[in-house]
Design a protein around this motif. Structure first.
Motif, PDB file in Angstrom:
ATOM      1  N   LEU A  63       0.835  -1.202   0.000  1.00  0.00           N
ATOM      2  CA  LEU A  63       0.000   0.000   0.000  1.00  0.00           C
ATOM      3  C   LEU A  63       0.868   1.248   0.000  1.00  0.00           C
ATOM      4  O   LEU A  63       1.741   1.414   0.847  1.00  0.00           O
ATOM      5  CB  LEU A  63      -0.924  -0.014   1.220  1.00  0.00           C
ATOM      6  CG  LEU A  63      -1.814  -1.264   1.325  1.00  0.00           C
ATOM      7  CD1 LEU A  63      -2.569  -1.278   2.646  1.00  0.00           C
ATOM      8  CD2 LEU A  63      -2.780  -1.335   0.145  1.00  0.00           C
ATOM      9  N   HIS A  64       0.611   2.136  -0.959  1.00  0.00           N
ATOM     10  CA  HIS A  64       1.461   3.313  -1.150  1.00  0.00           C
ATOM     11  C   HIS A  64       1.077   4.474  -0.230  1.00  0.00           C
ATOM     12  O   HIS A  64       0.014   4.483   0.393  1.00  0.00           O
ATOM     13  CB  HIS A  64       1.432   3.757  -2.614  1.00  0.00           C
ATOM     14  CG  HIS A  64       0.100   4.283  -3.078  1.00  0.00           C
ATOM     15  ND1 HIS A  64      -0.364   5.543  -2.756  1.00  0.00           N
ATOM     16  CD2 HIS A  64      -0.864   3.731  -3.868  1.00  0.00           C
ATOM     17  CE1 HIS A  64      -1.538   5.746  -3.321  1.00  0.00           C
ATOM     18  NE2 HIS A  64      -1.877   4.658  -3.993  1.00  0.00           N
ATOM     19  N   SER A 163       3.692   5.118   6.030  1.00  0.00           N
ATOM     20  CA  SER A 163       3.057   6.425   6.089  1.00  0.00           C
ATOM     21  C   SER A 163       1.540   6.263   5.877  1.00  0.00           C
ATOM     22  O   SER A 163       0.898   5.498   6.601  1.00  0.00           O
ATOM     23  CB  SER A 163       3.691   7.361   5.059  1.00  0.00           C
ATOM     24  OG  SER A 163       3.335   8.699   5.305  1.00  0.00           O
ATOM     25  N   MET A 164       0.939   6.913   4.883  1.00  0.00           N
ATOM     26  CA  MET A 164      -0.492   6.712   4.647  1.00  0.00           C
ATOM     27  C   MET A 164      -0.790   5.260   4.305  1.00  0.00           C
ATOM     28  O   MET A 164      -1.853   4.727   4.671  1.00  0.00           O
ATOM     29  CB  MET A 164      -0.996   7.630   3.539  1.00  0.00           C
ATOM     30  CG  MET A 164      -2.509   7.614   3.373  1.00  0.00           C
ATOM     31  SD  MET A 164      -3.113   8.579   1.978  1.00  0.00           S
ATOM     32  CE  MET A 164      -2.779   7.434   0.624  1.00  0.00           C
ATOM     33  N   LEU A 186       5.267   0.703   8.507  1.00  0.00           N
ATOM     34  CA  LEU A 186       6.476   1.520   8.436  1.00  0.00           C
ATOM     35  C   LEU A 186       6.130   2.993   8.635  1.00  0.00           C
ATOM     36  O   LEU A 186       5.226   3.523   7.968  1.00  0.00           O
ATOM     37  CB  LEU A 186       7.179   1.358   7.089  1.00  0.00           C
ATOM     38  CG  LEU A 186       7.729  -0.015   6.734  1.00  0.00           C
ATOM     39  CD1 LEU A 186       6.689  -0.855   6.011  1.00  0.00           C
ATOM     40  CD2 LEU A 186       8.973   0.131   5.854  1.00  0.00           C
ATOM     41  N   ALA A 187       6.844   3.652   9.558  1.00  0.00           N
ATOM     42  CA  ALA A 187       6.777   5.104   9.717  1.00  0.00           C
ATOM     43  C   ALA A 187       5.344   5.610   9.814  1.00  0.00           C
ATOM     44  O   ALA A 187       4.906   6.460   9.034  1.00  0.00           O
ATOM     45  CB  ALA A 187       7.511   5.785   8.563  1.00  0.00           C
ATOM     46  N   SER A 281      -7.267  15.879  -5.225  1.00  0.00           N
ATOM     47  CA  SER A 281      -6.859  14.586  -4.671  1.00  0.00           C
ATOM     48  C   SER A 281      -5.948  14.788  -3.471  1.00  0.00           C
ATOM     49  O   SER A 281      -6.083  14.109  -2.450  1.00  0.00           O
ATOM     50  CB  SER A 281      -6.138  13.743  -5.735  1.00  0.00           C
ATOM     51  OG  SER A 281      -7.052  13.166  -6.632  1.00  0.00           O
ATOM     52  N   TYR A 282      -5.010  15.722  -3.595  1.00  0.00           N
ATOM     53  CA  TYR A 282      -4.102  16.008  -2.482  1.00  0.00           C
ATOM     54  C   TYR A 282      -4.892  16.408  -1.239  1.00  0.00           C
ATOM     55  O   TYR A 282      -4.588  15.967  -0.121  1.00  0.00           O
ATOM     56  CB  TYR A 282      -3.143  17.123  -2.887  1.00  0.00           C
ATOM     57  CG  TYR A 282      -1.944  17.282  -1.980  1.00  0.00           C
ATOM     58  CD1 TYR A 282      -0.763  16.595  -2.241  1.00  0.00           C
ATOM     59  CD2 TYR A 282      -1.983  18.117  -0.878  1.00  0.00           C
ATOM     60  CE1 TYR A 282       0.346  16.740  -1.424  1.00  0.00           C
ATOM     61  CE2 TYR A 282      -0.886  18.274  -0.048  1.00  0.00           C
ATOM     62  CZ  TYR A 282       0.280  17.585  -0.324  1.00  0.00           C
ATOM     63  OH  TYR A 282       1.375  17.725   0.500  1.00  0.00           O
ATOM     64  N   ILE A 283      -5.917  17.204  -1.443  1.00  0.00           N
ATOM     65  CA  ILE A 283      -6.746  17.655  -0.315  1.00  0.00           C
ATOM     66  C   ILE A 283      -7.520  16.498   0.287  1.00  0.00           C
ATOM     67  O   ILE A 283      -7.524  16.303   1.511  1.00  0.00           O
ATOM     68  CB  ILE A 283      -7.699  18.780  -0.778  1.00  0.00           C
ATOM     69  CG1 ILE A 283      -6.910  20.065  -1.051  1.00  0.00           C
ATOM     70  CG2 ILE A 283      -8.788  19.034   0.273  1.00  0.00           C
ATOM     71  CD1 ILE A 283      -7.732  21.163  -1.692  1.00  0.00           C
ATOM     72  N   ARG A 284      -8.198  15.715  -0.543  1.00  0.00           N
ATOM     73  CA  ARG A 284      -9.020  14.622  -0.011  1.00  0.00           C
ATOM     74  C   ARG A 284      -8.165  13.579   0.709  1.00  0.00           C
ATOM     75  O   ARG A 284      -8.550  13.070   1.776  1.00  0.00           O
ATOM     76  CB  ARG A 284      -9.818  13.970  -1.139  1.00  0.00           C
ATOM     77  CG  ARG A 284     -10.999  14.813  -1.600  1.00  0.00           C
ATOM     78  CD  ARG A 284     -12.073  14.878  -0.521  1.00  0.00           C
ATOM     79  NE  ARG A 284     -13.230  15.654  -0.948  1.00  0.00           N
ATOM     80  CZ  ARG A 284     -13.498  16.901  -0.552  1.00  0.00           C
ATOM     81  NH1 ARG A 284     -12.656  17.502   0.286  1.00  0.00           N
ATOM     82  NH2 ARG A 284     -14.568  17.522  -0.971  1.00  0.00           N
ATOM     83  N   LEU A 285      -7.003  13.252   0.168  1.00  0.00           N
ATOM     84  CA  LEU A 285      -6.140  12.268   0.822  1.00  0.00           C
ATOM     85  C   LEU A 285      -5.553  12.826   2.110  1.00  0.00           C
ATOM     86  O   LEU A 285      -5.437  12.110   3.114  1.00  0.00           O
ATOM     87  CB  LEU A 285      -5.035  11.830  -0.134  1.00  0.00           C
ATOM     88  CG  LEU A 285      -5.482  11.132  -1.419  1.00  0.00           C
ATOM     89  CD1 LEU A 285      -4.276  10.713  -2.250  1.00  0.00           C
ATOM     90  CD2 LEU A 285      -6.364   9.926  -1.124  1.00  0.00           C
TER      91      LEU A 285
END
Length: 387
Positions: A63-64, A163-164, A186-187, A281-285
């Motif tokens: 998962l990215h 991360s996310m 991770l992290a 997309s940046y905002i929603r994520l």
């Protein structure tokens, strides 16, 4: 300028998927978000490596992170705007050995690399844009579960994310405990902190303050809030690296044009993101990350983490100031079946989960080998190991 979009996909049935390549499939005709908004149909773009065996028992889910995508490994080309973000970790004979495992990496719900998100076309024939609803990490995982069902995968050998992506891997362990043979985080932490929320909120405000944002409907005006996204990413990237690394690389040095090198470096990373990512997309994520709390509606963080059945391996980066190692300790100390807490010594900062390939690969490979032998405890519950 229209939102950045990736259009080149293979349209195929899941039964044909045995080798690498970006695929897009419809996984749900309709989807109700946790906030009660219906959206759909839902399509997921993803990539795979290796071959799924007859019993569908050799799959690994990767998962990215926030601005990552399904291109975990491979080169940059016309269908992939960036090289693989974990090159050297996945492949024949590597830590996640594709001679043994079938690796799946989906693009996240709400992103802009093929899976349904703000740049997608809604049922009315128009781009969703600002109409795309706010989503949660839980929503994203439910869509990933729907993709897994379509692929015929009931249970993964491992679910891995940083991360996310680590938020989603943790959510997998709590929401679908029967579907994860093991979990690697991770992290990441069990919930968003005040500082993480503050940084994310500032980035969102910067984007929304761009005159070209138009309340998120910039596609209707043929514009894009590129400068806002550029500056937001520059601020984010500062939190991804450590002060020591910044000082070592840049200090107070200036470019030939008189700008500080460190500032030029941050803007460069902002420009790189603008060329391949969508502001909505940046905002929603980012909102989904700020809202993340694995204990929400589950009796609190500790109670939720105690419900994880799969052996869980936690990896932190010693210099991570965005997701400090105290958060990884919190997870490890709360999961009864924690198979090891590993702190990698690195001055890179949060991005160490992307760059410290050798150390991360060693941890994952040894853990997977032990799990395959029925040994769930790697270094023992709660033990911290510096690599």
């Amino acid at each position: 300028m229209l939102p950045k979009r990736i259009e080149l996909f293979k349209e195929t049935s899941p039964s044909t998927i045995t080798t690498s390549g970006k695929i897009k499939v419809r996984v749900l005709e309709s989807f109700e978000t946790e906030s009660g908004v219906n959206v759909g149909p839902i399509e997921v773009a993803y990539e795979t490596w290796g071959t799924l065996n007859d019993s569908a028992s050799n799959a690994v889910l990767v998962l990215h992170a926030l601005t990552g995508d399904s291109h975990v490994i491979g080169e940059q080309d016309h269908n992939h705007p960036t090289p693989g973000w974990w090159n050297g970790l996945i492949g024949p004979g590597l830590a996640i050995d594709t001679r043994k495992y079938f690796v799946v990496c989906p693009n996240v719900l709400g992103g802009c690399q093929g899976t349904t998100g703000p740049t997608s076309i809604s049922p009315d024939g128009q781009i969703y844009g600002s109409r795309f609803p706010q989503i949660t990490v839980g929503d994203q995982v439910r869509v990933e579960r729907a993709l897994s069902d379509l692929l015929g995968i009931d249970r993964y050998v491992a679910v891995i994310g940083g991360s996310m992506g680590g938020m989603r891997a943790l959510e997998w362990g709590v929401r679908f405990p029967e579907s994860s043979g093991s979990i690697f985080l991770l992290a990441v932490g069990p919930s968003a902190t005040a500082e993480q929320i503050a940084l994310s909120s500032l980035q969102i405000q910067i984007i929304q303050s761009d005159p070209n944002f138009h309340h998120g409907n910039y596609h209707k005006f043929g514009t894009s809030p590129d400068n806002g996204l550029r500056l937001a990413r520059a601020l984010a990237h500062l939190s991804y690296r450590s002060p020591d690394e910044m000082e070592r690389r840049f200090g107070a040095n200036k470019t030939p044009l008189g700008d500080y090198e460190v500032f030029s470096y941050l803007l460069h990373h902002g420009d790189k993101l603008v060329s391949r990512f969508d502001a909505n997309s940046y905002i929603r994520l980012s909102q989904a990350m700020s809202d993340f709390n694995v204990g929400k509606g589950r009796g609190g963080i500790e109670h939720a983490l105690r419900g994880i059945d799969a052996p869980l391996t936690v990896i932190g980066i010693s210099s991570d100031r965005l997701f400090p190692v105290s958060q990884q300790h919190q997870i490890a100390e709360s999961v009864p079946n924690c198979a090891g807490l590993h702190i990698i010594e690195s001055d890179i900062g949060h991005d160490g989960f992307l760059t410290e390939i050798q150390s991360i690969g060693k941890i994952i490979q040894e853990a997977l080998n032990r799990y395959s032998q029925g040994k769930s405890h790697y270094f023992g519950y709660g033990e911290s190991v510096a690599i």
